[in-house]
Design a protein around this motif. Structure first.
Motif, PDB file in Angstrom:
ATOM      1  N   ILE A 202       8.713 -40.825  18.268  1.00 45.90           N
ATOM      2  CA  ILE A 202       8.472 -40.126  19.531  1.00 45.90           C
ATOM      3  C   ILE A 202       8.348 -38.643  19.222  1.00 45.90           C
ATOM      4  CG2 ILE A 202       9.363 -39.586  21.821  1.00 45.90           C
ATOM      5  CD1 ILE A 202      10.803 -42.219  21.831  1.00 45.90           C
ATOM      6  N   ALA A 203       7.240 -38.025  19.661  1.00 49.31           N
ATOM      7  CA  ALA A 203       6.967 -36.634  19.310  1.00 49.31           C
ATOM      8  C   ALA A 203       6.370 -35.894  20.489  1.00 49.31           C
ATOM      9  CB  ALA A 203       6.012 -36.563  18.116  1.00 49.31           C
ATOM     10  N   ASN A 204       6.398 -34.568  20.392  1.00 47.55           N
ATOM     11  CA  ASN A 204       5.664 -33.775  21.376  1.00 47.55           C
ATOM     12  C   ASN A 204       4.167 -33.947  21.159  1.00 47.55           C
ATOM     13  OD1 ASN A 204       5.625 -32.311  18.958  1.00 47.55           O
ATOM     14  ND2 ASN A 204       6.021 -30.327  19.929  1.00 47.55           N
ATOM     15  N   THR A 205       3.668 -33.568  19.999  1.00 46.71           N
ATOM     16  CA  THR A 205       2.278 -33.794  19.618  1.00 46.71           C
ATOM     17  C   THR A 205       2.238 -34.089  18.133  1.00 46.71           C
ATOM     18  OG1 THR A 205       1.830 -31.479  19.056  1.00 46.71           O
ATOM     19  CG2 THR A 205       1.435 -32.141  21.344  1.00 46.71           C
ATOM     20  N   VAL A 206       1.163 -34.705  17.688  1.00 46.92           N
ATOM     21  CA  VAL A 206       1.016 -34.947  16.259  1.00 46.92           C
ATOM     22  C   VAL A 206      -0.088 -34.107  15.637  1.00 46.92           C
ATOM     23  CG1 VAL A 206       1.882 -37.307  16.456  1.00 46.92           C
ATOM     24  CG2 VAL A 206      -0.582 -36.895  16.572  1.00 46.92           C
ATOM     25  N   ASP A 207      -0.849 -33.366  16.442  1.00 48.84           N
ATOM     26  CA  ASP A 207      -1.999 -32.659  15.885  1.00 48.84           C
ATOM     27  C   ASP A 207      -1.833 -31.151  15.884  1.00 48.84           C
ATOM     28  OD1 ASP A 207      -2.143 -32.296  18.589  1.00 48.84           O
ATOM     29  OD2 ASP A 207      -4.255 -32.855  18.800  1.00 48.84           O
ATOM     30  N   ARG A 208      -0.662 -30.650  16.315  1.00 49.46           N
ATOM     31  CA  ARG A 208      -0.454 -29.201  16.270  1.00 49.46           C
ATOM     32  C   ARG A 208       1.035 -28.908  16.312  1.00 49.46           C
ATOM     33  NH1 ARG A 208      -2.243 -29.879  21.725  1.00 49.46           N
ATOM     34  NH2 ARG A 208      -4.383 -29.564  20.998  1.00 49.46           N
ATOM     35  N   GLU A 209       1.397 -27.696  15.905  1.00 49.06           N
ATOM     36  CA  GLU A 209       2.768 -27.248  16.020  1.00 49.06           C
ATOM     37  C   GLU A 209       3.037 -26.849  17.470  1.00 49.06           C
ATOM     38  OE1 GLU A 209       4.956 -27.353  13.522  1.00 49.06           O
ATOM     39  OE2 GLU A 209       3.422 -28.189  12.200  1.00 49.06           O
ATOM     40  N   GLY A 210       4.299 -26.705  17.810  1.00 45.62           N
ATOM     41  CA  GLY A 210       4.621 -26.281  19.160  1.00 45.62           C
ATOM     42  C   GLY A 210       6.057 -26.572  19.496  1.00 45.62           C
ATOM     43  N   GLY A 211       6.551 -25.946  20.552  1.00 43.83           N
ATOM     44  CA  GLY A 211       7.913 -26.168  20.976  1.00 43.83           C
ATOM     45  C   GLY A 211       8.142 -27.586  21.455  1.00 43.83           C
ATOM     46  N   GLY A 258      13.381 -30.846  14.382  1.00 43.46           N
ATOM     47  CA  GLY A 258      12.866 -29.704  15.115  1.00 43.46           C
ATOM     48  C   GLY A 258      12.321 -28.673  14.156  1.00 43.46           C
ATOM     49  N   ASP A 259      11.855 -27.568  14.687  1.00 48.65           N
ATOM     50  CA  ASP A 259      11.381 -26.465  13.852  1.00 48.65           C
ATOM     51  C   ASP A 259      11.701 -25.158  14.557  1.00 48.65           C
ATOM     52  OD1 ASP A 259       9.406 -26.267  15.819  1.00 48.65           O
ATOM     53  OD2 ASP A 259       7.908 -27.320  14.621  1.00 48.65           O
ATOM     54  N   GLU A 260      11.010 -24.094  14.171  1.00 50.20           N
ATOM     55  CA  GLU A 260      11.322 -22.788  14.740  1.00 50.20           C
ATOM     56  C   GLU A 260      10.702 -22.556  16.110  1.00 50.20           C
ATOM     57  OE1 GLU A 260       7.667 -22.167  12.089  1.00 50.20           O
ATOM     58  OE2 GLU A 260       9.353 -23.543  12.324  1.00 50.20           O
ATOM     59  N   GLY A 261       9.972 -23.545  16.641  1.00 46.06           N
ATOM     60  CA  GLY A 261       9.322 -23.387  17.939  1.00 46.06           C
ATOM     61  C   GLY A 261      10.328 -23.327  19.085  1.00 46.06           C
ATOM     62  N   GLU A 262       9.875 -22.810  20.207  1.00 49.92           N
ATOM     63  CA  GLU A 262      10.682 -22.743  21.423  1.00 49.92           C
ATOM     64  C   GLU A 262       9.969 -23.496  22.541  1.00 49.92           C
ATOM     65  OE1 GLU A 262      13.618 -21.591  21.902  1.00 49.92           O
ATOM     66  OE2 GLU A 262      13.926 -20.675  19.926  1.00 49.92           O
ATOM     67  N   PRO A 263      10.717 -24.294  23.332  1.00 53.00           N
ATOM     68  CA  PRO A 263      12.143 -24.580  23.179  1.00 53.00           C
ATOM     69  C   PRO A 263      12.422 -25.448  21.957  1.00 53.00           C
ATOM     70  CG  PRO A 263      11.201 -25.955  24.894  1.00 53.00           C
ATOM     71  CD  PRO A 263      10.109 -25.010  24.479  1.00 53.00           C
ATOM     72  N   ILE A 291      13.504 -40.055  -0.016  1.00 53.33           N
ATOM     73  CA  ILE A 291      14.408 -40.539   1.034  1.00 53.33           C
ATOM     74  C   ILE A 291      15.049 -41.836   0.560  1.00 53.33           C
ATOM     75  CG2 ILE A 291      14.607 -41.247   3.442  1.00 53.33           C
ATOM     76  CD1 ILE A 291      12.064 -39.711   4.039  1.00 53.33           C
ATOM     77  N   GLN A 292      16.361 -41.857   0.548  1.00 58.14           N
ATOM     78  CA  GLN A 292      17.115 -43.070   0.221  1.00 58.14           C
ATOM     79  C   GLN A 292      18.563 -42.882   0.664  1.00 58.14           C
ATOM     80  OE1 GLN A 292      17.947 -44.002  -3.925  1.00 58.14           O
ATOM     81  NE2 GLN A 292      17.596 -46.184  -3.536  1.00 58.14           N
ATOM     82  N   GLY A 293      19.122 -43.933   1.223  1.00 53.03           N
ATOM     83  CA  GLY A 293      20.529 -43.884   1.578  1.00 53.03           C
ATOM     84  C   GLY A 293      20.848 -42.888   2.673  1.00 53.03           C
ATOM     85  N   VAL A 294      20.040 -42.858   3.731  1.00 51.68           N
ATOM     86  CA  VAL A 294      20.180 -41.869   4.800  1.00 51.68           C
ATOM     87  C   VAL A 294      20.632 -42.568   6.076  1.00 51.68           C
ATOM     88  CG1 VAL A 294      19.029 -40.075   6.129  1.00 51.68           C
ATOM     89  CG2 VAL A 294      18.319 -40.509   3.753  1.00 51.68           C
ATOM     90  N   GLY A 295      21.710 -42.081   6.680  1.00 48.92           N
ATOM     91  CA  GLY A 295      22.161 -42.610   7.956  1.00 48.92           C
ATOM     92  C   GLY A 295      21.493 -41.888   9.114  1.00 48.92           C
ATOM     93  N   ILE A 296      22.063 -40.751   9.536  1.00 46.05           N
ATOM     94  CA  ILE A 296      21.491 -39.913  10.591  1.00 46.05           C
ATOM     95  C   ILE A 296      21.291 -38.508  10.040  1.00 46.05           C
ATOM     96  CG2 ILE A 296      21.850 -38.871  12.861  1.00 46.05           C
ATOM     97  CD1 ILE A 296      23.515 -41.271  13.649  1.00 46.05           C
ATOM     98  N   VAL A 297      20.104 -37.952  10.248  1.00 40.92           N
ATOM     99  CA  VAL A 297      19.798 -36.577   9.845  1.00 40.92           C
ATOM    100  C   VAL A 297      19.399 -35.772  11.073  1.00 40.92           C
ATOM    101  CG1 VAL A 297      18.159 -35.103   8.609  1.00 40.92           C
ATOM    102  CG2 VAL A 297      19.136 -37.084   7.469  1.00 40.92           C
ATOM    103  N   LEU A 298      20.018 -34.610  11.237  1.00 43.16           N
ATOM    104  CA  LEU A 298      19.580 -33.622  12.214  1.00 43.16           C
ATOM    105  C   LEU A 298      19.066 -32.412  11.445  1.00 43.16           C
ATOM    106  CD1 LEU A 298      21.404 -35.461  13.998  1.00 43.16           C
ATOM    107  CD2 LEU A 298      22.129 -33.394  15.204  1.00 43.16           C
ATOM    108  N   THR A 299      17.852 -31.986  11.733  1.00 42.42           N
ATOM    109  CA  THR A 299      17.327 -30.775  11.135  1.00 42.42           C
ATOM    110  C   THR A 299      16.580 -29.990  12.208  1.00 42.42           C
ATOM    111  OG1 THR A 299      15.878 -29.879   9.403  1.00 42.42           O
ATOM    112  CG2 THR A 299      15.299 -32.041  10.270  1.00 42.42           C
ATOM    113  N   GLY A 300      17.027 -28.778  12.447  1.00 46.40           N
ATOM    114  CA  GLY A 300      16.433 -27.982  13.520  1.00 46.40           C
ATOM    115  C   GLY A 300      16.737 -28.517  14.896  1.00 46.40           C
ATOM    116  N   ALA A 301      17.923 -29.098  15.083  1.00 44.44           N
ATOM    117  CA  ALA A 301      18.284 -29.708  16.371  1.00 44.44           C
ATOM    118  C   ALA A 301      19.343 -28.872  17.079  1.00 44.44           C
ATOM    119  CB  ALA A 301      18.799 -31.124  16.167  1.00 44.44           C
ATOM    120  N   GLU A 302      19.377 -28.956  18.401  1.00 45.22           N
ATOM    121  CA  GLU A 302      20.372 -28.231  19.177  1.00 45.22           C
ATOM    122  C   GLU A 302      20.909 -29.116  20.297  1.00 45.22           C
ATOM    123  OE1 GLU A 302      17.908 -24.924  20.385  1.00 45.22           O
ATOM    124  OE2 GLU A 302      17.571 -25.821  22.378  1.00 45.22           O
TER     125      GLU A 302
END
Length: 378
Positions: A202-211, A258-263, A291-302
């Protein structure tokens, strides 16, 4: 008189029903359906791509109703979306699963618009496609199998209240079930297995960056995700829940990206999931390491709550390996104000819990675990 004798009159839904039998075209039934119709796909194997751009129900008989790639694909015109740079957890060049097809199978069904060809070019089983001005509302897909497509099993763009339930999506070259630019989706009781990328995406968009965009309460519930690169990926979105899923045998379990985009991405709940032994090995790409042996990863999340999950036996030597990891972002986005609480996190290596990067306000509370980086969070 019929009512007085206790005889029930046919319902409007029954009157609006259409049946598709082996040898018929599902796409033809969709084309001729009126908004609100129910299309029942009888047991059998159907070799075609299906494009839906109106409100309807498409239902089958689970593992007995199978949609596979057409033998002769229609000449492509325009893709569903521009090819995006590799997303976190996505390989640069998805590999076609190479599923065999019977020589006597029918060719791809044609729809009156070029959008059917767009779905065909994407090598996707079922496309649900609206527009920014007119999203497709209230499509219900249930009890079908989509298998062996070069790209996606089910792909949705510009939808509202899309429901995908009791679907099997397997051996597809990118995502099993994927949605972008959409709101209030429900993904429940599905099985996504052996897909080259995420089982559910599930994503905001797949063809461009953005908040991050607000899903208005999307739900990913009670799905079984196994043998994929990643079980569930939620990327640059907000306001959804992922709960009650069984995630095992993938390279990675659940990724919140997530990334550096807002929100920023986040404002979601991940709870009551069983995430065990996601120890398959997947080679890294330009955006992520192996990627191996990964449970839950949060990166750039709030403001994400991770609670009451059972996370065990995720073991690997990747920088992402372990039970629950707040991962340092490659683009400088921080994990901020997330709450990790009341989880059972055991036998994960190199650690049950890990907090990397420079994010602030993250809390680890009442987790049952044996090891953490830094020490002292168990």
């Amino acid at each position: 008189m019929a009512a007085g004798l206790g005889v029930l009159a046919p319902t409007a839904a029954a009157e609006a029903g259409r049946r598709v039998h082996p040898g018929d075209s599902i796409q033809d039934a969709v084309n001729y359906a009126r908004p609100g119709d129910i299309i029942t796909v009888m047991p059998g194997t159907y070799y075609e791509n299906v494009l839906i751009n109106k409100r309807l129900t498409l239902r089958g008989f689970g593992a007995r109703t199978v949609i596979k790639p057409p033998v002769t694909a229609a000449t492509p015109l325009t893709p569903v979306a521009p090819v995006a740079p590799p997303a976190p957890g996505a390989s640069a060049a998805p590999v076609a699963p190479g599923a065999a097809t019977a020589p006597t199978a029918p060719t791809a069904a044609t729809a009156p618009a070029g959008r059917a060809l767009a779905c065909s070019q994407a090598d996707t089983g079922i496309c649900v496609m609206g527009t920014a001005e007119r999203p497709v509302v209230g499509v219900d897909i249930r009890s079908l199998t989509v298998s062996g497509f070069k790209r996606n099993g089910i792909w949705a763009s510009y939808t509202d209240r899309l429901s995908v339930q009791r679907v099997i999506s397997e051996k597809n070259g990118t995502w099993g079930i994927a949605q972008e630019r959409s709101t209030r989706g429900l993904f429940r009781d599905n099985t996504a297995r052996d897909n080259a990328e995420s089982g559910l995406f599930i994503a905001n968009t797949v063809d461009r960056e953005g908040g991050a965009t607000d899903t208005l309460g999307a739900v990913v519930r009670r799905n079984t995700l196994t043998g994929n690169r990643i079980g569930v990926t939620v990327r640059r979105v907000r306001n959804l829940s992922v709960y009650g899923n069984a995630v095992t045998g993938n390279c990675g379990g659940i990724f919140v990206v997530g990334d550096e985009g807002e929100p920023g991405a986040g404002d979601m709940t991940i709870r009551n999931n069983r995430i065990h032994e996601n120890n398959k090995f997947c080679k890294g790409n330009s955006r992520l390491p192996d990627i191996q042996g990964v449970g839950i990863v949060l990166t750039g999340a709030e403001e994400t709550i991770v609670r009451s999950n059972d996370i065990r036996g995720n073991v690997g030597a990747s920088p992402l390996s372990g039970g629950i990891l707040l991962f340092k972002s490659f683009v400088g986005a921080t994990n901020t104000d997330n709450v990790i609480r009341d989880n059972v996190v055991r036998d994960n290596k190199p650690a049950d819990l890990a907090n990397q990067g420079t994010g602030t306000g993250n809390q680890f509370v009442n987790n049952r675990c044996a090891s953490s980086v830094p020490a002292g969070m168990c």
